[in-house]
Motif scaffolding. Structure first.
Motif, PDB file in Angstrom:
ATOM      1  N   GLY A   1       0.794  -1.217   0.000  1.00  0.00           N
ATOM      2  CA  GLY A   1       0.000   0.000   0.000  1.00  0.00           C
ATOM      3  C   GLY A   1       0.824   1.263   0.000  1.00  0.00           C
ATOM      4  N   GLU A   2       2.121   1.148  -0.278  1.00  0.00           N
ATOM      5  CA  GLU A   2       3.010   2.298  -0.293  1.00  0.00           C
ATOM      6  C   GLU A   2       3.388   2.666  -1.714  1.00  0.00           C
ATOM      7  OE1 GLU A   2       6.304   1.082   2.063  1.00  0.00           O
ATOM      8  OE2 GLU A   2       5.180   1.058   3.962  1.00  0.00           O
ATOM      9  N   ILE A   3       3.661   3.949  -1.938  1.00  0.00           N
ATOM     10  CA  ILE A   3       4.069   4.413  -3.264  1.00  0.00           C
ATOM     11  C   ILE A   3       5.554   4.110  -3.455  1.00  0.00           C
ATOM     12  CG2 ILE A   3       4.370   6.420  -4.747  1.00  0.00           C
ATOM     13  CD1 ILE A   3       1.967   7.688  -3.381  1.00  0.00           C
ATOM     14  N   PRO A   4       5.909   3.295  -4.429  1.00  0.00           N
ATOM     15  CA  PRO A   4       7.332   2.974  -4.643  1.00  0.00           C
ATOM     16  C   PRO A   4       8.077   4.186  -5.185  1.00  0.00           C
ATOM     17  CG  PRO A   4       5.980   2.006  -6.378  1.00  0.00           C
ATOM     18  CD  PRO A   4       5.025   2.587  -5.384  1.00  0.00           C
ATOM     19  N   SER A   5       9.373   4.201  -4.944  1.00  0.00           N
ATOM     20  CA  SER A   5      10.185   5.334  -5.393  1.00  0.00           C
ATOM     21  C   SER A   5      10.250   5.412  -6.911  1.00  0.00           C
ATOM     22  CB  SER A   5      11.602   5.219  -4.821  1.00  0.00           C
ATOM     23  OG  SER A   5      12.201   3.993  -5.219  1.00  0.00           O
ATOM     24  N   GLN A   6      10.127   4.264  -7.570  1.00  0.00           N
ATOM     25  CA  GLN A   6      10.105   4.228  -9.027  1.00  0.00           C
ATOM     26  C   GLN A   6       8.777   3.644  -9.510  1.00  0.00           C
ATOM     27  OE1 GLN A   6      13.732   1.798  -9.386  1.00  0.00           O
ATOM     28  NE2 GLN A   6      14.668   3.472 -10.532  1.00  0.00           N
ATOM     29  N   GLN A   7       8.301   4.171 -10.618  1.00  0.00           N
ATOM     30  CA  GLN A   7       7.065   3.646 -11.194  1.00  0.00           C
ATOM     31  C   GLN A   7       7.239   2.176 -11.554  1.00  0.00           C
ATOM     32  OE1 GLN A   7       5.738   5.653 -14.742  1.00  0.00           O
ATOM     33  NE2 GLN A   7       4.139   4.137 -15.185  1.00  0.00           N
ATOM     34  N   GLN A   8       6.232   1.359 -11.229  1.00  0.00           N
ATOM     35  CA  GLN A   8       6.258  -0.058 -11.569  1.00  0.00           C
ATOM     36  C   GLN A   8       5.186  -0.371 -12.613  1.00  0.00           C
ATOM     37  OE1 GLN A   8       6.158  -2.590  -8.108  1.00  0.00           O
ATOM     38  NE2 GLN A   8       7.868  -1.549  -7.121  1.00  0.00           N
ATOM     39  N   VAL A   9       5.512  -1.280 -13.531  1.00  0.00           N
ATOM     40  CA  VAL A   9       4.580  -1.664 -14.591  1.00  0.00           C
ATOM     41  C   VAL A   9       4.558  -3.183 -14.691  1.00  0.00           C
ATOM     42  CG1 VAL A   9       4.981   0.455 -15.884  1.00  0.00           C
ATOM     43  CG2 VAL A   9       6.343  -1.570 -16.427  1.00  0.00           C
ATOM     44  N   VAL A  10       3.431  -3.720 -15.166  1.00  0.00           N
ATOM     45  CA  VAL A  10       3.289  -5.153 -15.398  1.00  0.00           C
ATOM     46  C   VAL A  10       3.125  -5.368 -16.898  1.00  0.00           C
ATOM     47  CG1 VAL A  10       1.864  -7.193 -15.006  1.00  0.00           C
ATOM     48  CG2 VAL A  10       2.278  -5.585 -13.136  1.00  0.00           C
ATOM     49  N   LEU A  11       3.999  -6.199 -17.469  1.00  0.00           N
ATOM     50  CA  LEU A  11       3.993  -6.468 -18.902  1.00  0.00           C
ATOM     51  C   LEU A  11       3.957  -7.962 -19.147  1.00  0.00           C
ATOM     52  CD1 LEU A  11       6.774  -3.896 -19.911  1.00  0.00           C
ATOM     53  CD2 LEU A  11       4.300  -3.587 -20.192  1.00  0.00           C
ATOM     54  N   GLU A  12       3.501  -8.351 -20.340  1.00  0.00           N
ATOM     55  CA  GLU A  12       3.409  -9.768 -20.696  1.00  0.00           C
ATOM     56  C   GLU A  12       4.579 -10.169 -21.572  1.00  0.00           C
ATOM     57  OE1 GLU A  12       0.555 -12.700 -23.369  1.00  0.00           O
ATOM     58  OE2 GLU A  12      -0.367 -11.028 -22.284  1.00  0.00           O
ATOM     59  N   LEU A  13       5.179 -11.318 -21.268  1.00  0.00           N
ATOM     60  CA  LEU A  13       6.297 -11.843 -22.047  1.00  0.00           C
ATOM     61  C   LEU A  13       5.774 -12.646 -23.227  1.00  0.00           C
ATOM     62  CD1 LEU A  13       9.373 -12.353 -22.341  1.00  0.00           C
ATOM     63  CD2 LEU A  13       9.042 -14.385 -20.908  1.00  0.00           C
ATOM     64  N   GLN A  14       6.233 -12.320 -24.433  1.00  0.00           N
ATOM     65  CA  GLN A  14       5.825 -13.042 -25.633  1.00  0.00           C
ATOM     66  C   GLN A  14       6.914 -14.002 -26.097  1.00  0.00           C
ATOM     67  OE1 GLN A  14       4.515  -9.942 -28.469  1.00  0.00           O
ATOM     68  NE2 GLN A  14       2.423 -10.434 -27.840  1.00  0.00           N
TER      69      GLN A  14
END
Length: 422
Positions: A298-311
């Motif tokens: 529930g905390e804001i990380p220092s760097q933006q995080q993204v979720v991507l799909e591996l092809q």
């Protein structure tokens, strides 16, 4: 208000990518008529018939099991074909969550301001809570979340929604409502209507659907005070024409629920399953508690995080159709971690950030963090990643939205009166 320098990469001189996709989406819906009645009937049947696969009041269901009828058809085909809703019976586990999530119309994140905002768009404050379908049929009502699990099972004063309603046993009588369940006041806020009393609204404009939503719910008495048989309330939300007064009312107006940003609906938009640029979500700290994504704690990380799909080709892509590539994963990481195609992976965006050329993503500085939470059904969308990047660097502000309404692109003058739909 002149845009901040850091925002210029997200806009093209002539037309933005999101604006182009809005125009293409409107063109496609005018050209591609489908059997909307069959779509609605199959969706209602699937949501109700699968109720035995999940216990009542379940909120988390990481491994839904559904009996497989045939092994001869690929699950990926079932996910890509909206019309063949009956194939949901052949799916299991994560594919069920993906299938149910794709039956909802999902907004893109606003990364540029649409043209003709005051003429062609509605706006309302989005309630915080759990997005779900509410379906009434054969004398019962079921709400099911986007992961496929049942939220509640109850009688309701919808056509075929309770045993006391006339015609509750008719197979042709059913309703599908698109809702957000607001837990703190135990209220279902109805934000859209997909089907009413067996009549499909898939191919109807948002303008027509919103009119029916309010008139039909008022006729049925669904929004009356709950009785001792039902502890849940149902309510509509105030919807405004997106002129200056309407936008200001949606942004600052007092509502009985916790706000989670603003939703913008194109008046001409049909109910399209999956992501659509004809519905947009926008947030800032004044209308949402969760503007910047938080981590598992529930905390804001220092760097933006993204979720991507591996092809298969090692590309890392978003959930869009077609997907947007953010780069390739190093082969050594794939080999050491035993990663397979289709898996969702989490990355941080490093100091190099995101680079754009002529409004298109050219390069992303990705730092591999590991596998995503197994409960995730999809990778992030491109618009979400860019919106989150803008929020951290140069956000699209409400003043920008208000200023755009007075710009030359907002060609025609419209009345300043608010059109309250709900």
């Amino acid at each position: 208000m002149a845009p901040h320098d850091l925002r210029r990469p997200f806009k093209r001189a002539a037309i933005s990518d999101q604006q182009k996709r809005r125009e293409l989406s409107l063109l496609r819906q005018a050209q591609n008529r489908r059997d909307a009645q069959q779509q609605a009937r199959c969706l209602a049947s699937s949501i109700l018939s699968l109720q035995s696969s999940a216990p009542e009041f379940e909120t988390e269901q990481p491994s839904i099991e559904i009996e497989t009828v045939s092994e001869t058809e690929h699950e990926s085909e079932a996910l890509s074909e909206d019309l063949d809703v009956g194939r949901a019976w052949k799916l299991r586990g994560p594919e069920v969550r993906k299938w149910f999530a794709r039956q909802l119309m999902l907004p893109e994140w606003m990364i540029d301001v649409p043209d003709r905002l005051s003429q062609d768009w509605y706006v309302f404050a989005r309630p915080a809570g759990k997005r779900c379908f509410v379906v009434s049929s054969n004398g019962t009502t079921v709400s099911r979340q986007r992961n496929g699990s049942i939220l509640h099972h109850f009688p309701l004063a919808l056509p075929a929604g309770s045993k006391t309603r006339d015609g509750s046993g008719s197979a042709q009588s059913y309703c599908i409502l698109d809702c957000i369940f607001h837990e703190s006041d135990q209220t279902y806020y109805v934000i859209d209507m997909v089907c009413w009393n067996g009549y499909s609204l898939y191919d109807c404009t948002a303008e027509f659907r919103f009119y029916w939503l309010n008139s039909k719910l008022e006729e049925s008495g669904v929004c009356n005070a709950p009785s001792h048989h039902l502890k849940f309330r149902f309510s509509t939300v105030p919807v405004y024409n997106c002129d200056q007064s309407g936008l200001y009312a949606a942004y600052t107006g007092v509502v009985p629920y916790v706000k989670d940003g603003l939703l913008f609906y194109n008046k001409h938009a049909h109910y399209q399953t999956g992501n659509t640029p004809l519905v947009l979500v926008w947030k800032d700290e004044n209308c949402s508690q969760y503007v910047i994504d938080t981590d598992g704690k529930g905390e804001i990380p220092s760097q933006q995080q993204v979720v991507l799909e591996l092809q298969d080709d090692r590309k890392l892509v978003t959930s869009d159709d077609p997907p947007v590539s953010f780069g390739c994963l190093d082969g050594d990481i794939i080999e050491k971690s035993g990663l397979q195609s289709g898996i969702l992976l989490r990355f941080a965006i490093g100091d190099g950030g995101l680079s754009f050329v002529d409004g298109k993503l050219e390069k992303a500085d990705l730092i591999y963090l590991g596998k995503s939470n197994r409960a995730r059904a999809f990778a992030d969308s491109y618009s979400k990643v860019i919106f989150q990047f803008m929020v951290r660097n140069s956000p699209l502000k409400v003043d920008d939205l208000l200023a755009s309404i007075n710009s030359p692109n907002d060609q025609e003058k419209t009345p300043s009166d608010i059109e309250m739909i709900g």
